[in-house]
Write a protein that holds these residues in place. Structure first.
Motif, PDB file in Angstrom:
ATOM      1  N   ALA A 138     -13.657  35.308   4.335  1.00 53.08           N
ATOM      2  CA  ALA A 138     -13.790  34.942   5.672  1.00 53.08           C
ATOM      3  C   ALA A 138     -15.315  34.155   5.772  1.00 53.08           C
ATOM      4  N   GLY A 139     -16.205  35.135   4.968  1.00 55.79           N
ATOM      5  CA  GLY A 139     -17.436  34.236   4.845  1.00 55.79           C
ATOM      6  C   GLY A 139     -17.758  33.188   4.230  1.00 55.79           C
ATOM      7  N   VAL A 140     -17.083  32.940   3.115  1.00 61.60           N
ATOM      8  CA  VAL A 140     -17.034  31.613   2.350  1.00 61.60           C
ATOM      9  C   VAL A 140     -16.256  30.385   3.535  1.00 61.60           C
ATOM     10  N   THR A 141     -15.425  30.874   4.174  1.00 59.84           N
ATOM     11  CA  THR A 141     -14.656  29.769   5.028  1.00 59.84           C
ATOM     12  C   THR A 141     -15.538  29.563   6.217  1.00 59.84           C
TER      13      THR A 141
ATOM     14  N   THR B 201     -21.773  24.563   7.045  1.00 62.80           N
ATOM     15  CA  THR B 201     -22.434  23.698   6.424  1.00 62.80           C
ATOM     16  C   THR B 201     -21.699  22.229   6.694  1.00 62.80           C
ATOM     17  N   GLY B 202     -20.571  22.052   6.747  1.00 63.34           N
ATOM     18  CA  GLY B 202     -20.053  20.799   7.417  1.00 63.34           C
ATOM     19  C   GLY B 202     -20.482  20.263   8.696  1.00 63.34           C
ATOM     20  N   TYR B 203     -20.642  21.274   9.669  1.00 66.71           N
ATOM     21  CA  TYR B 203     -21.293  21.018  10.943  1.00 66.71           C
ATOM     22  C   TYR B 203     -22.687  20.548  10.986  1.00 66.71           C
ATOM     23  N   ALA B 204     -23.500  21.249   9.986  1.00 63.62           N
ATOM     24  CA  ALA B 204     -24.937  20.927   9.985  1.00 63.62           C
ATOM     25  C   ALA B 204     -25.057  19.447   9.329  1.00 63.62           C
TER      26      ALA B 204
END
Length: 104
Positions: free
Chosen positions: A19-22, A28-31
């Motif tokens: 869950a944390g990696v997801t 990261t994608g949003y950033a």
């Protein structure tokens, strides 16, 4: 609680780790997306992805189950071309429920 339902600490840690990696991947994608201007062909490709992904998920099931599922899949694909993905999925689910309830 039944024995088959018992969770050990390794399983819980693995679930929390995934869950944390997801979450980290999504954030990261949003950033990165906020810092990159997406135009032209890349923008068109990204806008086409939700219907394409929905089709890839639904197609194998639709072709192997029966007529109600195949018709509902086609309706879902058509709906996904014009509607938000969640609405298209709801339309597809409603279609398969309606078709399965009909006496054939």
């Amino acid at each position: 609680m039944p024995e088959w339902f018992a969770l050990d600490t390794v399983t819980v840690a693995a679930i929390l780790g995934m869950a944390g990696v997801t979450w980290l991947t999504r954030m990261t994608g949003y950033a990165l997306a906020r810092r990159i201007a997406i135009t032209g062909r890349a923008k068109a490709a990204l806008e086409a992805m939700p219907p394409a992904i929905l089709t890839a998920i639904i197609a194998p099931m639709a072709l192997s189950e029966g007529i109600p599922e195949a018709v509902a899949a086609a309706v879902t694909v058509l709906a996904a071309l014009r509607l938000p993905t969640l609405v298209a999925v709801a339309v597809g689910v409603a279609t398969v429920v309606l078709l399965r309830s009909l006496p054939l």
